[in-house]
Design a protein around this motif. Sequence first.
Motif, PDB file in Angstrom:
ATOM      1  N   UNK A  71       0.838  -1.207   0.000  1.00 15.47           N
ATOM      2  CA  UNK A  71       0.000   0.000   0.000  1.00 15.47           C
ATOM      3  C   UNK A  71       0.871   1.254   0.000  1.00 15.47           C
ATOM      4  N   UNK A  72       1.883   1.280   0.868  1.00  8.46           N
ATOM      5  CA  UNK A  72       2.744   2.455   0.992  1.00  8.46           C
ATOM      6  C   UNK A  72       3.568   2.683  -0.266  1.00  8.46           C
ATOM      7  N   UNK A  73       4.221   1.637  -0.762  1.00 14.06           N
ATOM      8  CA  UNK A  73       5.190   1.805  -1.852  1.00 14.06           C
ATOM      9  C   UNK A  73       4.534   1.953  -3.221  1.00 14.06           C
ATOM     10  N   UNK A  74       3.324   1.406  -3.381  1.00 17.15           N
ATOM     11  CA  UNK A  74       2.677   1.443  -4.691  1.00 17.15           C
ATOM     12  C   UNK A  74       1.612   2.526  -4.815  1.00 17.15           C
ATOM     13  N   UNK A  75       0.964   2.870  -3.699  1.00 18.52           N
ATOM     14  CA  UNK A  75      -0.184   3.764  -3.787  1.00 18.52           C
ATOM     15  C   UNK A  75      -0.003   5.087  -3.058  1.00 18.52           C
ATOM     16  N   UNK A  76       0.677   5.093  -1.921  1.00 21.45           N
ATOM     17  CA  UNK A  76       0.679   6.285  -1.078  1.00 21.45           C
ATOM     18  C   UNK A  76       1.979   7.078  -1.183  1.00 21.45           C
ATOM     19  N   UNK A  77       2.913   6.910  -0.256  1.00 24.50           N
ATOM     20  CA  UNK A  77       4.119   7.730  -0.276  1.00 24.50           C
ATOM     21  C   UNK A  77       5.083   7.335  -1.387  1.00 24.50           C
ATOM     22  N   UNK A  78       5.020   6.061  -1.803  1.00 27.51           N
ATOM     23  CA  UNK A  78       5.869   5.543  -2.877  1.00 27.51           C
ATOM     24  C   UNK A  78       7.353   5.743  -2.567  1.00 27.51           C
ATOM     25  N   UNK A 288       2.233  16.612   0.373  1.00 29.65           N
ATOM     26  CA  UNK A 288       1.273  15.582  -0.064  1.00 29.65           C
ATOM     27  C   UNK A 288       1.738  14.186   0.369  1.00 29.65           C
ATOM     28  N   UNK A 289       3.049  13.924   0.231  1.00 27.46           N
ATOM     29  CA  UNK A 289       3.570  12.621   0.654  1.00 27.46           C
ATOM     30  C   UNK A 289       3.368  12.401   2.145  1.00 27.46           C
ATOM     31  N   UNK A 290       3.648  13.426   2.947  1.00 27.05           N
ATOM     32  CA  UNK A 290       3.472  13.292   4.384  1.00 27.05           C
ATOM     33  C   UNK A 290       2.024  12.998   4.737  1.00 27.05           C
ATOM     34  N   UNK A 291       1.102  13.653   4.074  1.00 29.55           N
ATOM     35  CA  UNK A 291      -0.312  13.419   4.350  1.00 29.55           C
ATOM     36  C   UNK A 291      -0.747  12.017   3.911  1.00 29.55           C
ATOM     37  N   UNK A 292      -0.119  11.505   2.866  1.00 34.74           N
ATOM     38  CA  UNK A 292      -0.489  10.184   2.372  1.00 34.74           C
ATOM     39  C   UNK A 292       0.170   9.071   3.164  1.00 34.74           C
TER      40      UNK A 292
END
Length: 292
Positions: A71-78, A288-292
């Motif tokens: 979830x983190x690496x593919x959709x959110x902060x990446x 945006x990354x921090x929020x995601x």
Amino acid sequence: MERVASEITLIAQPDDPLPWGKAALLGLQHVLAMDVYIVPFIIASVLAFSVGDAGAFIQSAFVAAGIATLIQSQLLMRLPVVQGPSFVPIGAVLAIAFGAGGGVGGLSAVVGALIPGAILVILLGSPTRIFHRLVNRFVPPIVGGAIIIIVGVALMPVALKESVFAVHRTATVGGNIVLAFIAAAFLVGCMLTGMALGAKGAWLRLLSVIIALVAGSVAAAFMGQLNMAGVADATWFSMPRIAFLNLDVTFSLSATLTMLIVYIVVLAETTGTWFAVGAVIDKPLSDEQLDR
């Protein structure tokens, strides 16, 4: 003072495609080397789980880590970070579990206490975009970095006690130190050799951890300290415990409030990790990354 290029150049950028073979090998190395199993192992040991329950609990941690990583690496902060359990909540988890009767049954109250905090963390992120404002105000990089250092230093005695000074069967403290030195020597040696060889030594840098693990295991076998009986006796497939399916969930206000405080600490610690990763890959984190 100029920095040496080989010290700051990444072998692969976060968004670079990796061949399936290399990705599988690096994934195996990470699973063998990372500490996903340690937190559930400590909790299962203190709560006196049976071997089967402890195995299922550790499995659950790996499954959760894998799902969270995707979830983190593919959709959110990446970001190139593999998710895993934090050491920070161990004391709170044990206290809540014992308060609910201990054993596997005590986990029902732990899961119930985790859910409200998880929902709050989600709401602080992308839906409301509050989290990056809190980070900018209360958790600048120097604070996050300091928290990581403090947690690491606080855990050093635990690591030394369990990995070096804990003597099992015919092991000795001296033998443990020798094994640690052998593994560390191979790890550092592979890294330095790979850096010296440049592009030709990239595979040494990539696989330095698994090489060190193999070297340490071979040395342990020669010293009579390698026991694979547990692996041989283990089943190939078993079902982890999943909340609401085969693990009851109960809710307690005091436990929930305790875990809310723990979530705040873990958020600060983890944010420091994000800043560190952003610095390593030379990509500062966006709001945006921090929020995601």
